[in-house]
Design an enzyme around this catalytic site. Structure first.
Site, short mmCIF file in Angstrom:
data_model
loop_
_atom_site.label_atom_id
_atom_site.label_comp_id
_atom_site.label_asym_id
_atom_site.label_seq_id
_atom_site.Cartn_x
_atom_site.Cartn_y
_atom_site.Cartn_z
N SER A 36 0.83 -1.20 0.00
CA SER A 36 0.00 0.00 0.00
C SER A 36 0.87 1.25 0.00
O SER A 36 1.75 1.40 0.86
CB SER A 36 -0.89 -0.03 1.24
OG SER A 36 -1.65 1.16 1.33
N CYS A 54 -7.52 1.73 11.33
CA CYS A 54 -8.84 1.25 10.95
C CYS A 54 -9.64 0.76 12.14
O CYS A 54 -10.86 0.76 12.13
CB CYS A 54 -8.77 0.10 9.95
SG CYS A 54 -7.26 0.02 9.08
C1 LIG Z 1 -0.71 -4.82 7.78
C2 LIG Z 1 -1.74 -4.01 7.09
N1 LIG Z 1 -2.46 -4.57 6.11
C3 LIG Z 1 -3.39 -3.88 5.43
C4 LIG Z 1 -3.66 -2.56 5.74
C5 LIG Z 1 -4.71 -1.81 4.95
O1 LIG Z 1 -4.08 -0.91 4.08
P1 LIG Z 1 -4.86 0.35 3.45
O2 LIG Z 1 -4.89 1.39 4.53
O3 LIG Z 1 -4.01 0.76 2.30
O4 LIG Z 1 -6.19 -0.11 3.05
C6 LIG Z 1 -2.95 -1.93 6.76
C7 LIG Z 1 -3.25 -0.53 7.15
O5 LIG Z 1 -3.01 -0.13 8.26
C8 LIG Z 1 -1.96 -2.67 7.45
O6 LIG Z 1 -1.24 -2.12 8.43
#
Ligand SMILES: Cc1ncc(COP(=O)(O)O)c(C=O)c1O
Length: 379
Positions: free
Chosen positions: A198, A322
């Site tokens: 990302s 999140c």
């Molecule tokens: C380990 C991990 N996977 C997936 C994500 C999700 O990424 P995005 O914010 O780009 O949707 C995050 C975001 O904090 C993350 O830390």
């Protein structure tokens, strides 16, 4: 400002913003349009794909552009499950995945798939023996996080890849959203079939990501209605964001070569100092990623501490952005067996290459002062 929430998101590099503006102005046409402006945008998209592929040491045809980590994990996990369900409906993951993976697996469970959630030890690590034992004839996917977003724990991806080499029919997906530019992950050497990345975690822009899909791996597509991204991700590409992401990836990999030791130095300092504060327990294992420090403060609600630090211009978080609004105990720390109290009082500091030792010193001084103030009010 002292910004220590880089695992939630990073500030875009100046060069990334400049690139985004330039490309948006000059190459705004739809890359799928047949006219010459469309072809120019498509060419630029192709160049970005090529540079990203070179940086990741994969083929351009293995780079699928997405909107970020959540989408990448969803496409990989559900895409493999639905495409290959005729061969088996058993999937393996860990109990400490990011919500975007964890909830994808929960959804698949509701659709009749069987999931093994590997437990972790006090450091947040899965056991290789557990993994080997859980592999079955009908297993089609192993999906694991590389660097844990709350604790910085690094799963032994290379060793896991070696085990899975003995099981060539099982796909291996890795969530490397937190690892890029901080902990190396050679995709090919590790036998990885799919890998989520990302852009906003390495000073690119929000809404851009990469899903590495090894050549020959077929996926059921989550979205329909377009033939973009080798039919693996329908939807008009964000050309400017993608070109800016290629720039961010180049810059972070360069910084990581030159400055990774600085991150370790800052982490070491923070952990040593935090250890001397009464009532603080360190949750991050000794051997872990250079940029994440997780600790619990006995008897103090993390929101209270976050707001007091905020007033002093220091920015930290509780866990992943999140799930930070959900409150309550951290699912990850509970799975590590750290108990309800520690799991509900956790603070995460996350650094990047712009952070300095001076900032770390100042933020600790402020933290100590604020802890005294909060305790005074609580009395
Ligand atoms: C380990 C991990 N996977 C997936 C994500 C999700 O990424 P995005 O914010 O780009 O949707 C995050 C975001 O904090 C993350 O830390």
């Amino acid at each position: 400002m002292i910004y220590l929430d880089n695992s939630a998101t990073t500030k875009p590099y100046k060069e990334v913003l400049d690139t985004f503006v330039t490309v948006s102005e000059r190459y705004f046409a739809n890359p799928s349009s047949l006219h010459s402006k469309g072809s120019e945008a498509e060419k630029l998209l192709g160049q970005a794909r090529k540079s990203i592929a070179q940086l990741l040491e994969v083929a351009p045809s293995e780079v699928v552009f997405t909107s970020g980590g959540t989408e990448g994990n969803n496409i990989a996990i559900k895409g493999i499950a639905f495409q290959h369900q005729n061969r088996g409906k058993h999937l393996i993951t860990s109990s400490v995945e990011h919500a975007s993976s964890h909830e994808s697996f929960q959804y698949l469970e509701s659709q009749g798939f069987e999931i093994t959630y590997l437990p972790v030890d006090h450091d947040g690590l899965i056991s290789l023996e557990d993994l080997e034992r859980s592999i079955r004839q009908d297993t089609i996917l192993v999906s694991l996080i590389h660097v844990n977003n709350e604790t910085g724990t690094i799963q032994p991806i290379q060793e896991i890849g070696k085990i899975l080499k003995e099981h060539p029919k099982i796909f291996f997906h890795v969530d490397n959203v937190q690892g890029v530019g901080k902990v190396d992950l050679p995709l090919k050497e590790c036998g990885i079939d799919l890998c989520t990345i990302s852009a906003h975690k390495f000073h690119g822009l929000k809404g851009n990501g990469i899903l590495f899909v090894k050549n020959g791996v077929s996926l059921s597509s989550l979205f329909t209605g377009g033939e973009q991204e080798l039919k693996k991700r329908a939807g008009t590409e964000n050309v400017a964001g993608i070109v800016a992401m290629a720039k961010a990836l180049r810059l972070i990999l360069q910084e990581s070569k030159e400055k990774r030791e600085n991150l370790f130095e800052i982490k070491q300092f923070l952990i040593e100092e935090l250890r001397t504060i009464d009532g603080i327990d360190i949750n991050t294992p000794i051997s872990s990623a250079p940029h994440i420090i997780n600790f619990s403060v006995k008897g103090i609600k993390p929101e209270v501490l976050i707001h007091s630090l905020d007033k002093r211009d220091v920015y930290v978080s509780t866990r992943s952005a999140c799930s930070s609004r959900q409150g309550g105990a951290s699912r990850i720390l509970l799975e590590m067996g750290l108990g309800e109290n520690r799991a509900s009082t956790a603070i995460r500091l996350s650094t990047t290459y712009g952070n300095t030792l001076k900032e770390a010193e100042l933020s600790l001084k402020i933290l100590k002062e604020e802890l005294i103030n909060i305790k005074k009010v609580m009395r």
